[in-house]
Design a protein around this motif. Structure first.
Motif, PDB file in Angstrom:
ATOM      1  N   GLY A  81     -37.395  39.690 -34.252  1.00  0.00           N
ATOM      2  CA  GLY A  81     -36.395  40.226 -33.349  1.00  0.00           C
ATOM      3  C   GLY A  81     -36.954  41.270 -32.407  1.00  0.00           C
ATOM      4  O   GLY A  81     -36.405  41.502 -31.338  1.00  0.00           O
ATOM      5  N   GLU A  82     -38.035  41.916 -32.818  1.00  0.00           N
ATOM      6  CA  GLU A  82     -38.630  42.933 -31.961  1.00  0.00           C
ATOM      7  C   GLU A  82     -40.127  43.023 -32.207  1.00  0.00           C
ATOM      8  O   GLU A  82     -40.611  42.749 -33.300  1.00  0.00           O
ATOM      9  CB  GLU A  82     -37.998  44.293 -32.191  1.00  0.00           C
ATOM     10  CG  GLU A  82     -38.306  44.882 -33.561  1.00  0.00           C
ATOM     11  CD  GLU A  82     -37.624  46.203 -33.787  1.00  0.00           C
ATOM     12  OE1 GLU A  82     -38.326  47.230 -33.776  1.00  0.00           O
ATOM     13  OE2 GLU A  82     -36.398  46.196 -33.980  1.00  0.00           O
ATOM     14  N   ILE A  83     -40.818  43.394 -31.146  1.00  0.00           N
ATOM     15  CA  ILE A  83     -42.269  43.574 -31.222  1.00  0.00           C
ATOM     16  C   ILE A  83     -42.614  44.786 -30.369  1.00  0.00           C
ATOM     17  O   ILE A  83     -42.137  44.902 -29.229  1.00  0.00           O
ATOM     18  CB  ILE A  83     -43.024  42.330 -30.710  1.00  0.00           C
ATOM     19  CG1 ILE A  83     -42.712  41.112 -31.588  1.00  0.00           C
ATOM     20  CG2 ILE A  83     -44.530  42.595 -30.671  1.00  0.00           C
ATOM     21  CD1 ILE A  83     -43.274  39.800 -31.066  1.00  0.00           C
ATOM     22  N   ALA A  84     -43.409  45.691 -30.910  1.00  0.00           N
ATOM     23  CA  ALA A  84     -43.906  46.842 -30.151  1.00  0.00           C
ATOM     24  C   ALA A  84     -45.416  46.691 -30.031  1.00  0.00           C
ATOM     25  O   ALA A  84     -46.099  46.410 -31.017  1.00  0.00           O
ATOM     26  CB  ALA A  84     -43.546  48.149 -30.847  1.00  0.00           C
ATOM     27  N   VAL A  85     -45.915  46.853 -28.829  1.00  0.00           N
ATOM     28  CA  VAL A  85     -47.345  46.706 -28.568  1.00  0.00           C
ATOM     29  C   VAL A  85     -47.846  47.990 -27.918  1.00  0.00           C
ATOM     30  O   VAL A  85     -47.295  48.449 -26.919  1.00  0.00           O
ATOM     31  CB  VAL A  85     -47.620  45.500 -27.620  1.00  0.00           C
ATOM     32  CG1 VAL A  85     -49.098  45.402 -27.307  1.00  0.00           C
ATOM     33  CG2 VAL A  85     -47.093  44.213 -28.231  1.00  0.00           C
ATOM     34  N   ILE A  93     -42.223  47.505 -25.450  1.00  0.00           N
ATOM     35  CA  ILE A  93     -41.211  47.180 -26.455  1.00  0.00           C
ATOM     36  C   ILE A  93     -40.518  45.896 -26.022  1.00  0.00           C
ATOM     37  O   ILE A  93     -40.031  45.795 -24.893  1.00  0.00           O
ATOM     38  CB  ILE A  93     -40.179  48.324 -26.590  1.00  0.00           C
ATOM     39  CG1 ILE A  93     -40.887  49.622 -26.983  1.00  0.00           C
ATOM     40  CG2 ILE A  93     -39.101  47.952 -27.605  1.00  0.00           C
ATOM     41  CD1 ILE A  93     -39.991  50.854 -26.919  1.00  0.00           C
ATOM     42  N   PHE A  94     -40.482  44.926 -26.929  1.00  0.00           N
ATOM     43  CA  PHE A  94     -39.858  43.631 -26.659  1.00  0.00           C
ATOM     44  C   PHE A  94     -38.760  43.414 -27.693  1.00  0.00           C
ATOM     45  O   PHE A  94     -39.028  43.404 -28.896  1.00  0.00           O
ATOM     46  CB  PHE A  94     -40.884  42.504 -26.765  1.00  0.00           C
ATOM     47  CG  PHE A  94     -42.079  42.691 -25.879  1.00  0.00           C
ATOM     48  CD1 PHE A  94     -42.041  42.299 -24.548  1.00  0.00           C
ATOM     49  CD2 PHE A  94     -43.241  43.257 -26.370  1.00  0.00           C
ATOM     50  CE1 PHE A  94     -43.156  42.473 -23.725  1.00  0.00           C
ATOM     51  CE2 PHE A  94     -44.354  43.430 -25.567  1.00  0.00           C
ATOM     52  CZ  PHE A  94     -44.303  43.038 -24.237  1.00  0.00           C
ATOM     53  N   LEU A  95     -37.523  43.222 -27.229  1.00  0.00           N
ATOM     54  CA  LEU A  95     -36.379  43.039 -28.127  1.00  0.00           C
ATOM     55  C   LEU A  95     -35.654  41.746 -27.788  1.00  0.00           C
ATOM     56  O   LEU A  95     -35.207  41.549 -26.655  1.00  0.00           O
ATOM     57  CB  LEU A  95     -35.393  44.207 -27.978  1.00  0.00           C
ATOM     58  CG  LEU A  95     -35.941  45.600 -28.266  1.00  0.00           C
ATOM     59  CD1 LEU A  95     -34.948  46.653 -27.819  1.00  0.00           C
ATOM     60  CD2 LEU A  95     -36.247  45.745 -29.735  1.00  0.00           C
ATOM     61  N   ARG A  96     -35.537  40.887 -28.777  1.00  0.00           N
ATOM     62  CA  ARG A  96     -34.790  39.634 -28.605  1.00  0.00           C
ATOM     63  C   ARG A  96     -33.301  39.947 -28.737  1.00  0.00           C
ATOM     64  O   ARG A  96     -32.894  40.688 -29.618  1.00  0.00           O
ATOM     65  CB  ARG A  96     -35.212  38.647 -29.698  1.00  0.00           C
ATOM     66  CG  ARG A  96     -34.674  37.265 -29.526  1.00  0.00           C
ATOM     67  CD  ARG A  96     -35.137  36.361 -30.631  1.00  0.00           C
ATOM     68  NE  ARG A  96     -36.553  36.060 -30.466  1.00  0.00           N
ATOM     69  CZ  ARG A  96     -37.135  34.971 -30.926  1.00  0.00           C
ATOM     70  NH1 ARG A  96     -36.445  34.091 -31.600  1.00  0.00           N
ATOM     71  NH2 ARG A  96     -38.407  34.767 -30.728  1.00  0.00           N
ATOM     72  N   CYS A 106     -37.516  43.694 -22.169  1.00  0.00           N
ATOM     73  CA  CYS A 106     -38.835  44.313 -22.241  1.00  0.00           C
ATOM     74  C   CYS A 106     -38.775  45.707 -21.627  1.00  0.00           C
ATOM     75  O   CYS A 106     -38.196  45.886 -20.561  1.00  0.00           O
ATOM     76  CB  CYS A 106     -39.870  43.511 -21.454  1.00  0.00           C
ATOM     77  SG  CYS A 106     -39.892  41.769 -21.843  1.00  0.00           S
ATOM     78  N   TYR A 107     -39.384  46.672 -22.306  1.00  0.00           N
ATOM     79  CA  TYR A 107     -39.481  48.030 -21.783  1.00  0.00           C
ATOM     80  C   TYR A 107     -40.944  48.438 -21.770  1.00  0.00           C
ATOM     81  O   TYR A 107     -41.677  48.148 -22.724  1.00  0.00           O
ATOM     82  CB  TYR A 107     -38.691  49.016 -22.646  1.00  0.00           C
ATOM     83  CG  TYR A 107     -37.218  48.724 -22.707  1.00  0.00           C
ATOM     84  CD1 TYR A 107     -36.402  48.970 -21.608  1.00  0.00           C
ATOM     85  CD2 TYR A 107     -36.638  48.199 -23.850  1.00  0.00           C
ATOM     86  CE1 TYR A 107     -35.040  48.686 -21.661  1.00  0.00           C
ATOM     87  CE2 TYR A 107     -35.285  47.924 -23.906  1.00  0.00           C
ATOM     88  CZ  TYR A 107     -34.495  48.176 -22.809  1.00  0.00           C
ATOM     89  OH  TYR A 107     -33.156  47.894 -22.861  1.00  0.00           O
TER      90      TYR A 107
END
Length: 133
Positions: A81-85, A93-96, A106-107
């Motif tokens: 559901g989310e991935i932080a890179v 920050i990527f949030l489905r 995407c932030y």
């Protein structure tokens, strides 16, 4: 409220956020973007193409299968559901979205951002941004 307005509002609340975008993973299209400068807007355009591979690529699918096999992840919903890179000078920050599982918000934040606060504020902004679609 338009998607651009919702993204602009999110940028104001997320610490050190310099860009926000709304991506349709099925098409790879950036459906909305707001950025503090042209370089950040360009970065968001490039990220839009990579987001689908990040969430749905072979490597991620393999990782998810390993978690399920080890019974670490027993959710019935597929995909993270989310991935932080973290990169050299940025936090991505990527949030489905729940409403549209093929859509990702995407932030891009400066590396000076308080990570916990940035993640919390990005979660709080997810629903209003998704509602603007």
């Amino acid at each position: 409220m338009s998607i651009e307005s919702a993204l602009a509002s999110a940028i104001e609340t997320i610490p050190d956020c310099i860009a926000a975008g709304y991506v349709d993973m099925e098409t790879g299209m950036l459906l909305g973007v707001d950025a503090s400068d042209q370089g950040s807007a360009d970065a968001m355009e490039n990220l839009a193409l990579a987001v689908a591979n990040l969430f749905q690529g072979r490597g991620m699918k393999g990782f998810e299968e390993l978690l399920r096999a080890a019974e670490i992840d027993e959710s019935e919903h597929s995909g993270f559901g989310e991935i932080a890179v973290f990169s050299n000078d940025r936090l991505h920050i990527f949030l489905r979205t729940r409403e549209y599982p093929d859509h990702v918000v995407c932030y891009i934040c400066r590396d000076s951002a308080n990570v916990g606060l940035a993640l919390t504020k990005s979660h709080l902004s997810l629903e209003p941004v998704a509602a603007a679609v």
